[in-house]
Design a protein around this motif. Structure first.
Motif, PDB file in Angstrom:
ATOM      1  N   ALA A 108       0.690  -1.200  -0.018  1.00  0.00           N
ATOM      2  CA  ALA A 108       0.144  -0.119   0.230  1.00  0.00           C
ATOM      3  C   ALA A 108       0.950   1.264   0.026  1.00  0.00           C
ATOM      4  O   ALA A 108       1.757   1.403   0.667  1.00  0.00           O
ATOM      5  N   ARG A 109       0.572   2.319  -0.903  1.00  0.00           N
ATOM      6  CA  ARG A 109       1.447   3.474  -0.892  1.00  0.00           C
ATOM      7  C   ARG A 109       1.019   4.403   0.225  1.00  0.00           C
ATOM      8  O   ARG A 109       2.300   4.604   0.743  1.00  0.00           O
ATOM      9  N   THR A 110      -0.033   4.362   0.734  1.00  0.00           N
ATOM     10  CA  THR A 110      -0.441   5.058   1.854  1.00  0.00           C
ATOM     11  C   THR A 110      -0.834   4.322   3.092  1.00  0.00           C
ATOM     12  O   THR A 110      -1.893   4.067   3.243  1.00  0.00           O
ATOM     13  N   SER A 111       0.258   3.433   3.508  1.00  0.00           N
ATOM     14  CA  SER A 111      -0.155   2.516   4.471  1.00  0.00           C
ATOM     15  C   SER A 111      -0.896   2.800   5.782  1.00  0.00           C
ATOM     16  O   SER A 111      -1.676   2.204   6.374  1.00  0.00           O
ATOM     17  N   THR A 112      -0.474   4.226   6.355  1.00  0.00           N
ATOM     18  CA  THR A 112      -1.313   4.480   7.345  1.00  0.00           C
ATOM     19  C   THR A 112      -2.681   4.827   7.312  1.00  0.00           C
ATOM     20  O   THR A 112      -3.545   4.250   7.899  1.00  0.00           O
ATOM     21  N   ARG A 113      -3.109   5.488   6.009  1.00  0.00           N
ATOM     22  CA  ARG A 113      -4.388   5.808   5.764  1.00  0.00           C
ATOM     23  C   ARG A 113      -4.911   4.382   5.471  1.00  0.00           C
ATOM     24  O   ARG A 113      -6.200   4.064   5.669  1.00  0.00           O
ATOM     25  N   PHE A 114      -4.205   3.465   4.948  1.00  0.00           N
ATOM     26  CA  PHE A 114      -5.165   2.087   4.387  1.00  0.00           C
ATOM     27  C   PHE A 114      -5.168   1.337   5.714  1.00  0.00           C
ATOM     28  O   PHE A 114      -6.096   0.787   5.741  1.00  0.00           O
ATOM     29  N   LEU A 115      -4.286   1.441   6.653  1.00  0.00           N
ATOM     30  CA  LEU A 115      -4.445   0.521   7.907  1.00  0.00           C
ATOM     31  C   LEU A 115      -5.577   1.104   8.944  1.00  0.00           C
ATOM     32  O   LEU A 115      -6.532   0.556   9.186  1.00  0.00           O
ATOM     33  N   LYS A 116      -5.849   2.600   8.772  1.00  0.00           N
ATOM     34  CA  LYS A 116      -6.804   2.979   9.467  1.00  0.00           C
ATOM     35  C   LYS A 116      -8.312   2.813   8.900  1.00  0.00           C
ATOM     36  O   LYS A 116      -9.029   2.503   9.721  1.00  0.00           O
ATOM     37  N   ARG A 117      -8.391   2.751   7.653  1.00  0.00           N
ATOM     38  CA  ARG A 117      -9.656   2.215   6.905  1.00  0.00           C
ATOM     39  C   ARG A 117      -9.950   0.828   7.187  1.00  0.00           C
ATOM     40  O   ARG A 117     -10.757   0.625   7.337  1.00  0.00           O
ATOM     41  N   LEU A 118      -8.856  -0.012   7.066  1.00  0.00           N
ATOM     42  CA  LEU A 118      -8.810  -1.448   7.280  1.00  0.00           C
ATOM     43  C   LEU A 118      -9.535  -1.840   8.723  1.00  0.00           C
ATOM     44  O   LEU A 118     -10.427  -2.494   8.908  1.00  0.00           O
ATOM     45  N   ILE A 119      -8.597  -1.002   9.564  1.00  0.00           N
ATOM     46  CA  ILE A 119      -9.120  -1.195  11.055  1.00  0.00           C
ATOM     47  C   ILE A 119     -10.698  -0.738  11.321  1.00  0.00           C
ATOM     48  O   ILE A 119     -11.366  -1.317  12.037  1.00  0.00           O
ATOM     49  N   LYS A 120     -11.161   0.266  10.764  1.00  0.00           N
ATOM     50  CA  LYS A 120     -12.459   0.995  10.993  1.00  0.00           C
ATOM     51  C   LYS A 120     -13.525   0.097  10.054  1.00  0.00           C
ATOM     52  O   LYS A 120     -14.610  -0.157  10.702  1.00  0.00           O
ATOM     53  N   ALA A 121     -12.982  -0.618   8.860  1.00  0.00           N
ATOM     54  CA  ALA A 121     -13.873  -1.554   8.303  1.00  0.00           C
ATOM     55  C   ALA A 121     -14.158  -2.767   9.269  1.00  0.00           C
ATOM     56  O   ALA A 121     -15.134  -3.341   9.189  1.00  0.00           O
TER      57      ALA A 121
END
Length: 99
Positions: free
Chosen positions: A78-91
């Motif tokens: 993931a290019r923006t891993s922090t934003r991706f991780l936040k979205r994944l955890i939220k989902a």
């Protein structure tokens, strides 16, 4: 006899540039997907023949290992891993809430 061609409109100097067209990409089942599938089937057959595990236990174990591997690859690429991780955890947190 003179043949004249219509004048081409000039490109805007300060306007936004149009994105270049990308050639269509064929989505399909490639060698890498086939290799993973054959590996999972071979691991399942090997585990069934060499252990006393049930087929259901083997399928659950291989599926969970596959999900862990896929999530590691997703996070690593993931290019923006922090934003991706936040979205994944939220989902993941919202998936059991019934919404």
């Amino acid at each position: 006899m003179t043949i004249s061609t219509p004048a081409q409109p000039a490109a805007p100097v300060n306007g936004p540039a149009e994105p270049a067209e990308r050639p269509p990409v064929q989505a399909g089942f490639g060698f890498s997907q086939a290799l993973v599938l054959v590996g999972f089937v071979a691991a399942g057959i090997t585990l069934r023949l060499s252990t006393s595990m049930t087929v259901r236990d083997i399928v659950v174990m291989i599926a969970s290992l596959g999900m862990v591997g896929a999530s590691v690859l997703l996070v690593a690429t993931a290019r923006t891993s922090t934003r991706f991780l936040k979205r994944l955890i939220k989902a993941l947190a919202a998936s059991g809430s019934g919404s």
